[in-house]
Design an enzyme around this catalytic site. Structure first.
Site, mmCIF file in Angstrom:
data_model
loop_
_atom_site.group_PDB
_atom_site.id
_atom_site.type_symbol
_atom_site.label_atom_id
_atom_site.label_comp_id
_atom_site.label_asym_id
_atom_site.label_seq_id
_atom_site.Cartn_x
_atom_site.Cartn_y
_atom_site.Cartn_z
ATOM 1 N N THR A 195 -5.519 2.514 -7.190
ATOM 2 C CA THR A 195 -6.824 2.362 -6.538
ATOM 3 C C THR A 195 -7.745 3.478 -7.028
ATOM 4 O O THR A 195 -7.451 4.660 -6.860
ATOM 5 C CB THR A 195 -6.649 2.384 -5.015
ATOM 6 O OG1 THR A 195 -5.846 1.257 -4.661
ATOM 7 C CG2 THR A 195 -7.983 2.287 -4.301
ATOM 8 N N TYR A 219 -2.030 5.396 -4.349
ATOM 9 C CA TYR A 219 -3.047 6.442 -4.196
ATOM 10 C C TYR A 219 -2.483 7.662 -4.896
ATOM 11 O O TYR A 219 -1.384 8.130 -4.554
ATOM 12 C CB TYR A 219 -3.286 6.769 -2.719
ATOM 13 C CG TYR A 219 -4.207 5.803 -2.012
ATOM 14 C CD1 TYR A 219 -5.433 5.456 -2.568
ATOM 15 C CD2 TYR A 219 -3.863 5.280 -0.774
ATOM 16 C CE1 TYR A 219 -6.289 4.575 -1.901
ATOM 17 C CE2 TYR A 219 -4.720 4.406 -0.113
ATOM 18 C CZ TYR A 219 -5.929 4.067 -0.686
ATOM 19 O OH TYR A 219 -6.769 3.204 -0.041
ATOM 20 N N LYS A 256 -7.730 -0.996 -9.395
ATOM 21 C CA LYS A 256 -8.397 -1.654 -8.259
ATOM 22 C C LYS A 256 -9.607 -0.844 -7.835
ATOM 23 O O LYS A 256 -9.477 0.346 -7.508
ATOM 24 C CB LYS A 256 -7.415 -1.789 -7.092
ATOM 25 C CG LYS A 256 -8.027 -2.361 -5.825
ATOM 26 C CD LYS A 256 -6.965 -2.682 -4.794
ATOM 27 C CE LYS A 256 -7.559 -3.224 -3.519
ATOM 28 N NZ LYS A 256 -8.159 -2.193 -2.679
ATOM 29 N N HIS A 302 -13.366 -2.205 -1.967
ATOM 30 C CA HIS A 302 -12.460 -1.745 -0.910
ATOM 31 C C HIS A 302 -12.838 -2.376 0.440
ATOM 32 O O HIS A 302 -12.722 -1.761 1.500
ATOM 33 C CB HIS A 302 -12.513 -0.217 -0.826
ATOM 34 C CG HIS A 302 -11.220 0.456 -0.475
ATOM 35 N ND1 HIS A 302 -10.505 1.217 -1.375
ATOM 36 C CD2 HIS A 302 -10.508 0.517 0.680
ATOM 37 C CE1 HIS A 302 -9.426 1.720 -0.776
ATOM 38 N NE2 HIS A 302 -9.400 1.311 0.470
ATOM 39 N N SER A 308 0.820 -1.215 0.000
ATOM 40 C CA SER A 308 0.000 0.000 0.000
ATOM 41 C C SER A 308 0.855 1.266 0.000
ATOM 42 O O SER A 308 1.913 1.314 0.626
ATOM 43 C CB SER A 308 -0.880 0.009 1.253
ATOM 44 O OG SER A 308 -1.434 1.288 1.465
HETATM 45 C C1 LIG Z 1 -7.097 -1.830 7.356
HETATM 46 C C2 LIG Z 1 -7.261 -1.760 5.868
HETATM 47 C C3 LIG Z 1 -6.518 -0.846 5.147
HETATM 48 C C4 LIG Z 1 -6.654 -0.779 3.760
HETATM 49 N N1 LIG Z 1 -5.851 0.072 3.057
HETATM 50 C C5 LIG Z 1 -5.921 0.071 1.701
HETATM 51 C C6 LIG Z 1 -5.001 0.853 0.941
HETATM 52 O O1 LIG Z 1 -4.127 1.515 1.483
HETATM 53 N N2 LIG Z 1 -5.131 0.829 -0.411
HETATM 54 C C7 LIG Z 1 -6.093 0.069 -1.051
HETATM 55 O O2 LIG Z 1 -6.170 0.077 -2.291
HETATM 56 N N3 LIG Z 1 -6.945 -0.700 -0.355
HETATM 57 C C8 LIG Z 1 -6.871 -0.728 0.997
HETATM 58 N N4 LIG Z 1 -7.711 -1.544 1.700
HETATM 59 C C9 LIG Z 1 -8.666 -2.415 0.982
HETATM 60 C C10 LIG Z 1 -8.040 -3.785 0.649
HETATM 61 O O3 LIG Z 1 -7.055 -3.670 -0.341
HETATM 62 C C11 LIG Z 1 -9.066 -4.783 0.141
HETATM 63 O O4 LIG Z 1 -9.734 -4.244 -0.981
HETATM 64 C C12 LIG Z 1 -10.110 -5.222 1.166
HETATM 65 O O5 LIG Z 1 -9.556 -5.271 2.466
HETATM 66 C C13 LIG Z 1 -10.639 -6.606 0.795
HETATM 67 O O6 LIG Z 1 -11.645 -7.009 1.660
HETATM 68 P P1 LIG Z 1 -11.419 -7.988 2.924
HETATM 69 O O7 LIG Z 1 -10.749 -7.165 3.972
HETATM 70 O O8 LIG Z 1 -12.806 -8.378 3.274
HETATM 71 O O9 LIG Z 1 -10.555 -9.149 2.470
HETATM 72 C C14 LIG Z 1 -7.576 -1.630 3.088
HETATM 73 C C15 LIG Z 1 -8.312 -2.554 3.836
HETATM 74 C C16 LIG Z 1 -8.156 -2.639 5.209
HETATM 75 C C17 LIG Z 1 -8.935 -3.675 5.954
#
Ligand SMILES: Cc1cc2nc3c(=O)[nH]c(=O)nc-3n(C[C@H](O)[C@H](O)[C@H](O)COP(=O)(O)O)c2cc1C
Length: 358
Positions: free
Chosen positions: A173, A147, A230, A254, A125
């Protein structure tokens, strides 16, 4: 975990014997909840609005059943595949997520080590708590999640650092031009401190709200890496992704953290596969917790899935070894389900494996 509460004793992580007594991703979550600082656990669990999309992501898997097959030679089952030409030992990648040090002091370096051990791809990330270069030194062929920030030069710098460090794909993203209405984060602010902050960013950054499809030309002009978009959730946008030269998309909401009441990712997947399947690689995430979830997503046309929150639960339980043990559970269940549906390789996995649940 002690980090955020100022307690002095370090958390004790589970050893191999104890990890072997965890039998599901849910077991890891229960333990992580006990072990992580409350604020950290809540941030990871975080949701937009009512949280309905988080729930729908899980419920969507319950609307499909698997179709067993009999008398197939299942002496060898191979769950390996490729993503963007990169071999992975199973079709489960680590989703990009912020601040892995909330779960373990080694943060993203532990995640990187687990990705090497599991022989899969880690997507780092922009908001990681380790630097791009630190992670590149541990991971093998990781991808970088971008981002796009209002500060163009900073954005360029991130992309160029990732490219120079050997990251293999750029994962932009596109579902976060503004923050979701994060009711969870309003109630429980993200617990940042000196040991856990976004290591590649200045303290204050803003994401670019004015991006459009034509903005992608600039990104492609500054980096030769394949572009992964994404956060695509409709056939219209998937077609535009093809038109604009994306190598892959991630069908994702997300993890329910952006638009509340967005459709479940798994529900959006079939229309997108029908529209653009074969023209780019289609990954998906959101609510994947079991090997059978992986199999259903692949049967519906995904090339691979990403796991988000479970990464934190694995880290909080046992660092790199904990996350590794968790991946092996998912792999075990996937291999079993492949055998029982008569699919000995990923190439055998198709729509014939699933039917709607009545
Ligand atoms: C704590 C946390 C932080 C996240 N940070 C980002 C991020 O920095 N960039 C991004 O594209 N997605 C981020 N996501 C989304 C994840 O990439 C992903 O799409 C999502 O967690 C998938 O669902 P799941 O948690 O049910 O497996 C984040 C998710 C969580 C739980």
């Amino acid at each position: 975990m002690a980090l955020m509460e100022g307690r002095v004793e370090p958390p004790v992580y589970l050893g191999p014997d104890e990890l072997a007594r965890l039998y599901s991703v849910e077991d890891f979550e229960s333990l992580a909840r006990e072990r992580m600082a409350d604020a950290g656990y809540r941030y990871v669990a975080g949701w937009a609005g009512t949280g309905e999309t988080v729930r729908m992501n899980r419920e969507a898997f319950g609307r499909w059943v698997l179709r067993p097959r009999a008398l197939v030679d299942v002496s060898t089952i191979d769950p390996s595949t490729t993503v963007l030409g990169q071999p992975v030992s199973l079709p489960v990648l680590f989703a990009p997520s912020a601040l892995h040090r909330l779960a373990h002091p080694d943060g993203e370096l532990a995640t990187a080590a687990a990705s090497v051990a599991a022989d899969t791809v880690m997507i780092l990330s922009t908001s990681a708590s380790a630097t791009i270069e630190e992670v590149a030194a541990v991971a093998r062929d990781p991808w970088f999640q971008l981002y796009w920030l209002t500060d163009r030069e900073l954005t360029r710098d991130l992309v160029q650092r990732a490219t120079a460090a050997g990251f293999r794909a750029l994962c932009l993203t596109v579902d976060a031009p503004v923050g979701g209405w994060r009711e969870g984060e309003l109630r429980y602010p993200v617990p940042l401190d000196a040991t856990c902050r976004a290591a590649n960013l200045p303290d204050v950054v803003e994401v670019e709200t004015r991006l459009t499809w034509s903005s992608l030309d600039w990104l492609r002009s500054i980096s030769p890496l394949p572009l992964v978009l994404k956060g695509i959730m409709t056939a219209q946008d998937a077609r535009l992704a093809v038109d604009h030269g994306a190598a892959a998309i991630v069908v994702s909401n997300h993890g329910g953290r952006q638009l509340d009441w967005a459709q479940a990712s798994l529900d959006a997947l079939p229309e997108i596969v029908d529209a653009v399947g074969g023209q780019l690689e289609i990954l998906t995430d959101g609510g994947v917790r079991r090997g059978t979830d992986v199999l259903k997503a692949l049967a519906l046309g995904a090339r691979a899935v990403l796991i988000g929150r479970p990464v934190f639960w694995g880290l909080a339980t046992g660092g790199a070894a904990g996350l590794g043990a968790m991946v092996e559970l998912i792999r075990g269940e996937l291999v079993s389900a492949m055998a029982l549906t008569g699919a000995t390789t990923i190439a055998d996995v198709g729509r014939q494996l699933v039917s709607p649940r009545f």
